[in-house]
Scaffold this motif. Structure first.
Motif, PDB file in Angstrom:
ATOM      1  N   ARG A  70       0.837  -1.200   0.000  1.00 59.94           N
ATOM      2  CA  ARG A  70       0.000   0.000   0.000  1.00 59.94           C
ATOM      3  C   ARG A  70       0.876   1.256   0.000  1.00 59.94           C
ATOM      4  NH1 ARG A  70      -3.214  -0.825   5.380  1.00 59.94           N
ATOM      5  NH2 ARG A  70      -1.032  -1.072   6.001  1.00 59.94           N
ATOM      6  N   PRO A  71       0.396   2.358  -0.592  1.00 62.15           N
ATOM      7  CA  PRO A  71       1.167   3.609  -0.530  1.00 62.15           C
ATOM      8  C   PRO A  71       1.231   4.102   0.909  1.00 62.15           C
ATOM      9  CG  PRO A  71      -1.019   3.999  -1.442  1.00 62.15           C
ATOM     10  CD  PRO A  71      -0.865   2.513  -1.342  1.00 62.15           C
ATOM     11  N   PRO A  72       2.313   4.765   1.295  1.00 69.38           N
ATOM     12  CA  PRO A  72       2.442   5.253   2.675  1.00 69.38           C
ATOM     13  C   PRO A  72       1.443   6.371   2.955  1.00 69.38           C
ATOM     14  CG  PRO A  72       4.226   6.089   1.304  1.00 69.38           C
ATOM     15  CD  PRO A  72       3.488   5.097   0.467  1.00 69.38           C
ATOM     16  N   PRO A  73       1.108   6.571   4.228  1.00 67.67           N
ATOM     17  CA  PRO A  73       0.190   7.657   4.589  1.00 67.67           C
ATOM     18  C   PRO A  73       0.782   9.024   4.228  1.00 67.67           C
ATOM     19  CG  PRO A  73       0.484   6.112   6.401  1.00 67.67           C
ATOM     20  CD  PRO A  73       1.528   5.783   5.396  1.00 67.67           C
ATOM     21  N   ASP A  74      -0.102   9.986   3.971  1.00 65.99           N
ATOM     22  CA  ASP A  74       0.366  11.345   3.686  1.00 65.99           C
ATOM     23  C   ASP A  74       0.632  12.079   4.994  1.00 65.99           C
ATOM     24  OD1 ASP A  74      -2.106  12.113   4.723  1.00 65.99           O
ATOM     25  OD2 ASP A  74      -3.021  12.363   2.753  1.00 65.99           O
ATOM     26  N   PRO A 127      -3.447   7.082   0.875  1.00 61.52           N
ATOM     27  CA  PRO A 127      -4.146   7.254  -0.400  1.00 61.52           C
ATOM     28  C   PRO A 127      -4.826   5.967  -0.847  1.00 61.52           C
ATOM     29  CG  PRO A 127      -1.938   8.197  -0.498  1.00 61.52           C
ATOM     30  CD  PRO A 127      -2.025   7.432   0.781  1.00 61.52           C
ATOM     31  N   SER A 128      -5.984   6.093  -1.433  1.00 65.00           N
ATOM     32  CA  SER A 128      -6.736   4.943  -1.918  1.00 65.00           C
ATOM     33  C   SER A 128      -6.362   4.667  -3.363  1.00 65.00           C
ATOM     34  CB  SER A 128      -8.244   5.216  -1.803  1.00 65.00           C
ATOM     35  OG  SER A 128      -8.975   4.117  -2.291  1.00 65.00           O
TER      36      SER A 128
END
Length: 217
Positions: free
Chosen positions: A188-192, A198-199
């Motif tokens: 999954r992409p890392p949190p901002d 990001p979804s």
């Protein structure tokens, strides 16, 4: 801890999440593993890189058969089972004897302890020993006895059960050595900056835990 018969473990999972330990040790009976293991992934403990350590019940064939690998992959457990040999000879003997006598399925590991204690005494008596000193001496000579709880040795007046540490992957028991640990694969992409992840569409399983030596996805 939890009450006997409990089926939902949100409070326990949230407590683990708040502590954020390196590992959580779950010495559970087999029937409870079927309830608890899916909730570890449901509440996302696996995504926090919290590793699960288990006892022999996690490695039993009947548990691995009914619990999805999604919930057992990466679990590290101590087990008396010989890798690749399935259930031990002594365990099979106990199940046959118990179910023939009581005409019901053996579901608890507790009878195995008494069974092994009696079996060791009978093994010592089979040498011809009859006095307490003779039985004690005969017991001390026992090594590699195929007990219902695993292979047993008697050393310095103590009964030792041979154990090995394994990592569970795709319902298989893989060897794991000192210093090794399962790896978290998080695609999954890392949190901002606000902590929101990001979804995005990800093909396949976004989060997996794999044992050492397993090809990475």
């Amino acid at each position: 801890t939890y009450q006997r018969g409990a089926t939902y473990f949100e409070s326990q999972m949230r407590s683990v999440e708040a502590l954020l330990p390196d590992v959580v040790v779950l010495p559970l009976p087999g029937e409870d593993i079927q309830l608890v293991a899916p909730q570890i992934t449901f509440f996302g403990l696996d995504t926090l890189d919290i590793r699960v350590l288990g006892t022999a019940a996690w490695t039993r064939e009947e548990v691995l058969r009914v619990v999805s690998p999604r919930h057992t992959d990466g679990v590290v457990a101590a087990t008396p089972e010989e890798q690749g040999e399935g259930e031990a000879e002594g365990a099979r003997a106990l199940v046959r004897a118990y179910e023939a006598l009581y005409q019901r399925t053996l579901r608890s590991p507790v009878p195995a302890v008494g069974y092994d204690a009696a079996a060791l005494i009978l093994q010592a008596l089979a040498t011809g020993a009859r006095s307490p000193a003779g039985v004690d001496a005969a017991l001390r000579e026992i090594t590699g006895f195929p007990g219902a709880t695993g292979r047993l040795d008697v050393e310095e007046g103590r009964v030792d059960r041979r154990q090995q540490v394994v990592c569970i992957q795709d319902r298989r028991l893989l060897p794991i050595t000192m210093g090794e640990r399962p790896i978290l694969i998080d695609r999954r992409p890392p949190p901002d900056s606000t902590g929101v992840r990001p979804s995005v569409a990800i093909e396949g399983v976004p989060v997996r835990v794999v044992c050492p030596g397993t090809p990475l996805p």
